[in-house]
Design an enzyme around this catalytic site. Structure first.
Site, PDB file in Angstrom:
ATOM      1  N   ALA A 158       0.786  -1.177  -0.115  1.00 34.12           N
ATOM      2  CA  ALA A 158      -0.057   0.057   0.063  1.00 34.12           C
ATOM      3  C   ALA A 158       1.051   1.226   0.012  1.00 34.12           C
ATOM      4  CB  ALA A 158      -0.922   0.243   1.269  1.00 34.12           C
ATOM      5  N   ASN A 363       5.524   7.402   3.065  1.00 26.89           N
ATOM      6  CA  ASN A 363       4.380   7.210   1.995  1.00 26.89           C
ATOM      7  C   ASN A 363       3.467   8.560   2.385  1.00 26.89           C
ATOM      8  OD1 ASN A 363       3.642   6.755   4.597  1.00 26.89           O
ATOM      9  ND2 ASN A 363       1.814   5.507   3.941  1.00 26.89           N
ATOM     10  N   CYS A 365       0.852   8.875   4.137  1.00 24.14           N
ATOM     11  CA  CYS A 365       0.210   9.135   5.367  1.00 24.14           C
ATOM     12  C   CYS A 365       1.452   9.297   6.473  1.00 24.14           C
ATOM     13  CB  CYS A 365      -0.711   7.947   5.879  1.00 24.14           C
ATOM     14  SG  CYS A 365      -2.025   7.559   4.500  1.00 24.14           S
ATOM     15  N   GLU A 367       3.370   6.969   7.723  1.00 25.34           N
ATOM     16  CA  GLU A 367       3.789   6.194   8.763  1.00 25.34           C
ATOM     17  C   GLU A 367       4.904   5.158   8.092  1.00 25.34           C
ATOM     18  OE1 GLU A 367       0.228   3.855   6.260  1.00 25.34           O
ATOM     19  OE2 GLU A 367       1.025   5.931   6.941  1.00 25.34           O
ATOM     20  N   THR A 554      -5.716   2.685   8.765  1.00 31.23           N
ATOM     21  CA  THR A 554      -6.696   1.616   8.768  1.00 31.23           C
ATOM     22  C   THR A 554      -8.179   2.014   8.316  1.00 31.23           C
ATOM     23  OG1 THR A 554      -7.241   1.747  11.167  1.00 31.23           O
ATOM     24  CG2 THR A 554      -5.286   0.271  10.455  1.00 31.23           C
ATOM     25  N   GLY A 555      -8.157   2.781   7.377  1.00 29.34           N
ATOM     26  CA  GLY A 555      -9.448   3.396   7.044  1.00 29.34           C
ATOM     27  C   GLY A 555     -10.343   2.607   6.477  1.00 29.34           C
ATOM     28  N   ILE A 557      -9.929  -0.914   5.759  1.00 31.92           N
ATOM     29  CA  ILE A 557      -9.826  -1.949   6.466  1.00 31.92           C
ATOM     30  C   ILE A 557     -10.189  -2.046   7.821  1.00 31.92           C
ATOM     31  CG2 ILE A 557      -7.904  -2.744   5.015  1.00 31.92           C
ATOM     32  CD1 ILE A 557      -6.043  -2.411   7.317  1.00 31.92           C
TER      33      ILE A 557
END
Length: 964
Positions: A158, A363, A365, A367, A554-555, A557
């Site tokens: 991802a 990335n 976001c 993280e 973890t949007g 998922i």
């Protein structure tokens, strides 16, 4: 725990030799029974509509899921992850097909690459993986669900970090590579600091364009691509080092664009996110971050100068005041939420592979942070699945089961790199060489509340830190065990010493962590043991993976796992929406609330009263029986008791020491926050050892909905100007006429028989379906009498008045206490005496149609209320009284709501907005608080999105602006 095939003998293995394979231990499954056979399956219809226009944007009927899956999770998995064209034989119709597509691919790859000791171990691995996915214990990131087991490329990552050099060829490659990553359903970020600044010369003698100009092309490209082809928007990050000569231009890019948006909005253009005209504005498709180093931050602290350096020579070409530059960053973030901030020295202090290059980027976001041209595949654990609760307040965290699931997931994630496809050759080579993984979790906020811990508390931070330490320690332990079976990552030999140093840093941080209570103490103990194993096994075997953990948003998922909270976020609110299987939805109080109350020692009767208060008010303030010291346990991201900005930062700092990468987190600030507040967040996060963060001040973006208060203010200003203009222009031609609102053909009504002073009669009161009393019919016993005729005429007059907007309370105040015959005793227990028929009629209508407060002010009470007054001294109903009548039928428009209606001869139409309905928990919070959450509308279904880390997630359909 899972063992290698050589078992205890592996300790005597010669260094460099490989074990025969992994022995996989059962965690949840039963020998001889497939996980699918242990659950009840049900057929569901998935029909998803766009709330803006009512159109159906997805429909698939008869899909098969376990009966315990929520409607929302079914909708999201079906619409996002099922493959094949809807309506064709190739379309997936069952969760079994989806999970089989993934776990069988993983098992086959594990067997092909010699991960398992035997076929029996491979089968256990497949079944355990299927069980964990089936029961929503964890989830892979979205690209796995999109791609694995399909005919298309098997992209599993991802998160991607790209690189760009100071050449036109490299810049054009950047555009292409980003596009290919977006097409595969993922996001990408990169650092632009190698591109020479606009203050430097080209070899031809002219001035260079600078990185900001090249951002335009990449931004336009991203704006045209939906990630994954149809299901997600492109997600991207651009970073610039604080010592780049163009840093001020970079900081101000989005601020200037926001000013354009304001001007265009004021000119009447549609500038909402997703609006038709927003695409004309630049730099709206990326997150921007400034990479700062310790030298700069110390200069800010000391008020010194800071040098901006040439990209070509490294020489300082300009000196700036560090504090002023830091202030500009804070001002820009205050104004439009960009740029975020990344702390370069902190990031590289925890770098496992410095011999192979620095960590320059992240990335989208923030993280995943590692080498350029690499990727990371993510997976997240649902923490609430590991909370053991007996329903009586006794709780424990299932430490051993949690560790076993972590081992299972890490094994699967590493296997996926073996068969995965990558968008570029360089990314493929580097990812296979370093094998970065990103295990993380969701539902931390829910877990903390369920266990009676405030998010911003020592106990909450201790529990979060313990779980994080155990997760990452177990992950690296499994990585060392995998290295014994299939070898360490290719870059390990070159980076063995720094990798071991970082493992020691993690272990040392675990050793000094503060233990708080009975929940976190056993987790810390297990984490300590895990880190000891990491140091021992890592020295002997090396490690299979250069990185192991991140905390992602973890949007999508998270919603697929039916999580209450995403990533490390706190709960959004205490009351949420739950979709019902038969259609529709209902408001519910979070299930974590009663769990927390039991943990805190409250009795069931007290819990029921507190939950009822929350259901009605949306918060715990003044909840009956709730101790004030327990209020903080129920603090949420929004509401009257929202968590402070520094509360979010302290939680990040409590977790960061045990995360390989970083944390996707946006620190939310209220609209009233100052630039100084932003500076404090950025500065304190650096001091606390956080690697990166972004801030978001409510309503700072014009392209998003304003708060209700702002809208009302602006509307009032526009209305005042418009009305003044109309008065001047059409004053002589305007006629003021009342507007009649007629009742529909079928209307609800109540017929009441009554006797007043011996005179009998009947009253029929009909109401609008949704807006109170609309007409009254009166019939006296003697037809043809003067009294009967007068009552007929009177009822017609009253009915017409009601339909023209005369408030019922006006009639009640005028006609009650009117004296004439017949008068006297009645047969109505609520109105025992009446001074006339008219007096009785309007007292009865008041009791049936006016709210308690209004009729109480007029001195009209029911028999029950009068009895309560005798017993308690108060007419007011208690909280548990069912106010059926008042809830069912409110009065016709009340005096304070009545407005003059001007009807000019020229056609003038005023739109009357329909009552607002909430479709998601985010919208429900808005209605409860009377403000609007500053978030975009979902581009797929039109509902209000909510924050998930540094991204947005749509609770309605699962669309996300991020990469998980």
């Amino acid at each position: 725990m899972t063992e290698t095939a050589s078992g205890p003998a592996r300790g005597s293995r010669a260094k460099g030799t490989k074990a025969k394979g992994l022995r996989i231990e059962r965690i949840h499954t039963t020998p001889g029974v497939h996980p699918y056979d242990e659950v009840e399956w049900a057929r569901r219809d998935v029909v998803m509509t766009n709330w803006r226009d009512g159109s159906v944007n997805f429909e698939q009927r008869g899909v098969e899921f376990p009966d315990f899956w929520s409607v929302n999770a079914v909708n999201i998995v079906t619409s996002k992850y099922f493959r094949g064209a809807v309506g064709t034989p190739q379309r997936e119709v069952s969760l079994r097909q989806l999970i089989d597509r993934i776990v069988k691919t993983y098992r086959k790859a594990g067997e092909d690459y010699k991960y398992f000791a035997s076929p029996a171990d491979a089968e256990i691995f497949e079944h355990e993986l299927a069980y964990a996915l089936l029961h929503q214990i964890f989830s892979f990131n979205s690209p796995v669900w999109f791609n694995v087991g399909t005919p298309q490329p098997q992209q599993v990552s991802a998160c991607f970090i790209l690189a760009v050099d100071d050449s036109m060829e490299s810049i054009l490659d950047w555009y292409k590579e980003e596009g290919m990553i977006f097409k595969g359903g993922s996001g990408a970020g990169l650092n632009l600091s190698r591109i020479r600044s606009s203050k430097e010369l080209l070899s031809s003698g002219g001035n260079a364009s600078g990185p900001v100009s090249f951002m335009r092309g990449a931004d336009a490209s991203a704006g045209t691509i939906k990630s994954g082809g149809a299901t997600r928007r492109a997600a991207k990050m651009v970073i610039l080092d604080v010592d780049h000569p163009d840093i001020e231009d970079f900081i101000e890019t989005k601020v200037k664009e926001e000013e354009k948006i304001r001007a265009l909005r004021d000119a009447g253009f549609d500038m909402d996110l997703g609006g038709d005209d927003i695409t004309s504005v630049q730099y709206q498709n990326a997150n921007n971050s400034v990479r700062v180093n310790d030298t700069f931050m110390k200069a800010v602290e000391e008020g010194g100068k800071f040098g901006l350096t040439s990209r070509m020579t490294g020489e300082v070409i300009e000196e700036v005041d560090a504090k002023s530059l830091f202030r500009k960053m804070a001002e820009a973030a205050w104004a439009c939420a960009d740029p975020g901030i990344q702390y370069d020295d902190t990031i590289n202090h925890w770098h496992t592979c410095p011999e192979s290059g620095r960590i320059n980027g992240s990335n989208p976001c923030s993280e995943y942070m590692h080498l350029d041209n690499t990727s990371c595949n993510l997976a997240s654990l649902n923490l609430m699945k590991f909370l053991k609760d007996d329903g009586k307040g006794r709780q424990s965290f299932e430490v051993e089961r949690f560790a076993k699931v972590v081992e299972l997931v890490i094994t699967a994630m590493d296997i996926s790199i073996c068969f995965a496809d990558f968008p570029t050759q360089k990314i493929g080579e580097n990812t296979r060489a370093f094998r970065q993984l990103g295990i993380g979790y969701a539902n931390l906020g829910a877990l903390l509340m369920a266990t009676g811990h405030a998010y911003d508390s020592d106990g909450g931070r201790a529990l979060a830190g313990a779980i994080t330490s155990l997760m990452t320690g177990t992950s690296y332990k499994r990585s060392a065990e995998l290295a014994a079976v299939v070898g360490p990552y290719d870059g390990y030999a070159r980076n063995a010493q720094p990798h071991q140093r970082v493992m020691k840093q993690h272990s040392d941080a675990n050793g000094v962590a503060v233990r708080v209570d009975d929940l976190d103490t056993p987790i810390w103990a297990a984490a300590t043991e895990a880190w000891q194993d990491v140091l021992h096994l890592g020295e002997k075997n090396g490690f299979r993976n250069a990185q192991a953990s991140v905390i992602a948003p973890t949007g999508t998922i998270g919603l697929a796992m039916s999580c209450d909270t995403t990533g490390l976020e706190p709960d959004l609110a205490l009351v949420k929406f739950k979709k019902l299987v038969g259609g529709g939805s209902m408001q519910i109080v979070n299930g974590t609330v009663p769990q927390a109350l039991r943990r805190l020692g409250y009795q069931e009767e007290q819990i029921e009263a507190i939950v009822a208060h929350i259901a009605e008010n949306g918060n715990v303030i003044d909840a009956p029986g709730l101790k004030h010291e327990h209020y903080e346990v129920f603090d949420c991201a929004m509401g009257e008791r929202s968590i402070s900005a520094m509360g979010h930062v302290r939680m990040m700092a409590a977790i960061q020491p045990w995360i390989s990468g970083a944390l996707s987190k946006t620190v939310n600030l209220p609209e009233t926050a100052t630039v100084e507040d932003v500076e404090e967040v950025y500065f304190e996060a650096w001091k606390m050892g956080v690697k990166a963060l972004a801030i978001y001040r409510d309503n700072c973006k014009v392209g998003q909905p304003l708060s209700a208060k702002k809208k009302e203010t602006e509307k009032a200003e526009v209305t005042a100007k418009t009305e003044a203009t109309i008065r001047e222009a059409v004053e002589k031609v305007v006629e003021y006429r009342p507007v009649r609102k007629r009742l529909p053909k079928g209307r609800p009504g109540i017929t009441t028989s009554f006797t007043v002073g011996g005179a009998e009669g009947y009253m029929t009161a009909n109401s609008y379906p949704d807006d109170g009393l609309g007409e009254v019919f009166l019939k006296m016993s003697k037809q043809g009498s003067t009294l009967a005729g007068m009552m007929d005429a009177f009822s017609i007059a009253v009915s017409v008045g009601l339909q023209y907007g005369v408030p019922l309370e006006t009639y009640v105040s005028k006609f009650t206490n009117m004296r004439f015959e017949p008068a006297g005793m009645t047969d109505d227990p609520d109105v025992r005496m009446a001074q006339s028929i008219v007096d009785y009629i309007f007292r009865r209508l008041a009791l049936d149609f006016l709210p308690f407060e209004t009729r109480s002010a007029l001195g009209i009470h029911s028999a029950e209320e009068r009895q309560r007054h005798l017993e308690t001294g108060s007419y007011e109903p208690s909280d548990d009284v069912d106010m059926d009548v008042e809830g069912l039928a409110q009065s016709a428009p009340r005096a304070q709501e009545l407005k003059a209606v001007a009807t000019p001869k020229a056609e003038v139409a005023a739109a009357v907005p329909a009552p607002k309905q909430a479709h998601t928990s985010a919208e429900l919070v808005e209605m409860q608080l009377g403000i609007q959450a500053d978030a975009p509308l979902c581009f797929s279904c039109g509902t209000k999105m909510q924050r998930a880390g540094s991204c947005y997630i749509c609770e309605g359909c699962g669309s996300t602006s991020g990469c998980s």
